[in-house]
Design a protein around this motif. Structure first.
Motif, mmCIF file in Angstrom:
data_model
loop_
_atom_site.group_PDB
_atom_site.id
_atom_site.type_symbol
_atom_site.label_atom_id
_atom_site.label_comp_id
_atom_site.label_asym_id
_atom_site.label_seq_id
_atom_site.Cartn_x
_atom_site.Cartn_y
_atom_site.Cartn_z
ATOM 1 N N VAL A 168 -13.232 51.085 78.473
ATOM 2 C CA VAL A 168 -12.966 50.074 79.248
ATOM 3 C C VAL A 168 -13.882 50.440 80.171
ATOM 4 N N LEU A 169 -15.146 49.259 80.024
ATOM 5 C CA LEU A 169 -16.470 49.611 81.101
ATOM 6 C C LEU A 169 -15.964 48.192 82.672
ATOM 7 N N LEU A 170 -16.187 48.814 83.782
ATOM 8 C CA LEU A 170 -16.587 48.108 84.748
ATOM 9 C C LEU A 170 -18.967 48.069 85.128
ATOM 10 N N VAL A 171 -18.843 46.446 84.709
ATOM 11 C CA VAL A 171 -19.717 46.325 84.514
ATOM 12 C C VAL A 171 -20.094 44.697 85.750
ATOM 13 N N THR A 172 -21.168 44.798 86.051
ATOM 14 C CA THR A 172 -21.689 43.602 86.952
ATOM 15 C C THR A 172 -22.351 42.544 86.047
ATOM 16 N N PRO A 173 -21.886 41.336 86.148
ATOM 17 C CA PRO A 173 -22.507 39.589 85.475
ATOM 18 C C PRO A 173 -24.310 40.711 84.539
ATOM 19 N N GLU A 174 -24.984 41.053 85.385
ATOM 20 C CA GLU A 174 -26.451 41.607 84.840
ATOM 21 C C GLU A 174 -25.939 42.204 83.449
ATOM 22 N N GLU A 175 -25.331 44.239 84.187
ATOM 23 C CA GLU A 175 -24.645 44.765 82.823
ATOM 24 C C GLU A 175 -24.064 43.994 81.580
ATOM 25 N N ALA A 176 -22.994 43.221 81.617
ATOM 26 C CA ALA A 176 -22.790 42.414 81.232
ATOM 27 C C ALA A 176 -23.271 41.998 79.477
ATOM 28 N N LYS A 177 -24.951 41.228 80.242
ATOM 29 C CA LYS A 177 -26.075 41.005 79.261
ATOM 30 C C LYS A 177 -26.528 41.898 78.163
ATOM 31 N N LYS A 178 -26.293 42.856 78.454
ATOM 32 C CA LYS A 178 -27.503 43.786 78.531
ATOM 33 C C LYS A 178 -26.220 44.044 76.579
ATOM 34 N N ALA A 179 -27.279 44.003 75.383
ATOM 35 C CA ALA A 179 -26.811 44.446 73.738
ATOM 36 C C ALA A 179 -26.759 45.553 73.609
ATOM 37 N N SER A 180 -27.147 46.505 74.027
ATOM 38 C CA SER A 180 -27.044 47.709 74.204
ATOM 39 C C SER A 180 -24.914 48.394 74.211
ATOM 40 N N LEU A 181 -24.989 47.571 75.784
ATOM 41 C CA LEU A 181 -23.287 47.677 75.932
ATOM 42 C C LEU A 181 -22.028 47.213 74.974
ATOM 43 N N TYR A 182 -23.018 46.102 73.002
ATOM 44 C CA TYR A 182 -21.451 46.161 72.613
ATOM 45 C C TYR A 182 -22.020 47.232 71.545
ATOM 46 N N ARG A 183 -22.850 47.753 71.882
ATOM 47 C CA ARG A 183 -23.178 48.903 70.160
ATOM 48 C C ARG A 183 -23.053 50.096 70.503
ATOM 49 N N ASP A 184 -22.176 50.943 69.760
ATOM 50 C CA ASP A 184 -22.563 52.588 69.526
ATOM 51 C C ASP A 184 -23.419 53.027 70.036
ATOM 52 N N GLU A 185 -23.924 53.892 70.409
ATOM 53 C CA GLU A 185 -24.702 55.017 70.784
ATOM 54 C C GLU A 185 -25.430 55.537 69.163
ATOM 55 N N GLU A 186 -24.117 56.240 68.927
ATOM 56 C CA GLU A 186 -24.568 56.860 68.335
ATOM 57 C C GLU A 186 -24.679 56.781 66.666
#
Length: 114
Positions: A19-37
């Motif tokens: 569960v993530l709490l994000v601002t509208p700007e942060e929600a636009k980041k593609a890296s948020l929707y991809r597993d880092e590892e």
């Protein structure tokens, strides 16, 4: 005017939910929707404004919910000071029960002062 969005994201390979709490700007980041590892694309299970989610779920946590307007001087100070979100502790906290760090002693002599 809290614009925070609550995202529930799931990794389809591991079934791990986050569960993530994000601002509208942060929600636009593609890296948020991809597993880092692993680089796996994550699935968005739920995306809802945080205020709506808390209105629907606050009772599940045994809490009370109160909205504070920014139209009064006190309300305006509260909203600006806490960024639109605030909370009160349910139980009294005895600060004396915590160990206090010993203050660091500094050499405050004036011997080296010119």
């Amino acid at each position: 005017n809290v614009e925070i969005k609550r995202l529930q994201i799931k990794n389809p390979h591991t079934d791990a939910d986050h569960v993530l709490l994000v601002t509208p700007e942060e929600a636009k980041k593609a890296s948020l929707y991809r597993d880092e590892e692993t680089g796996v694309e994550l699935d968005v299970v739920d995306s809802v404004p945080f205020v709506e989610w808390i209105v629907d779920n606050y009772k599940n946590f045994g809490t009370k919910l109160a909205f504070v307007t920014d139209r009064s001087q006190e309300g305006n100070q509260f909203c600006k000071g806490f960024g639109g979100l605030g909370g009160l502790m349910r139980y009294c906290l005895e600060l004396e029960s915590f160990e206090q760090a010993q203050p660091t002693k500094f050499d405050d002599s004036d011997e080296d002062f010119m």
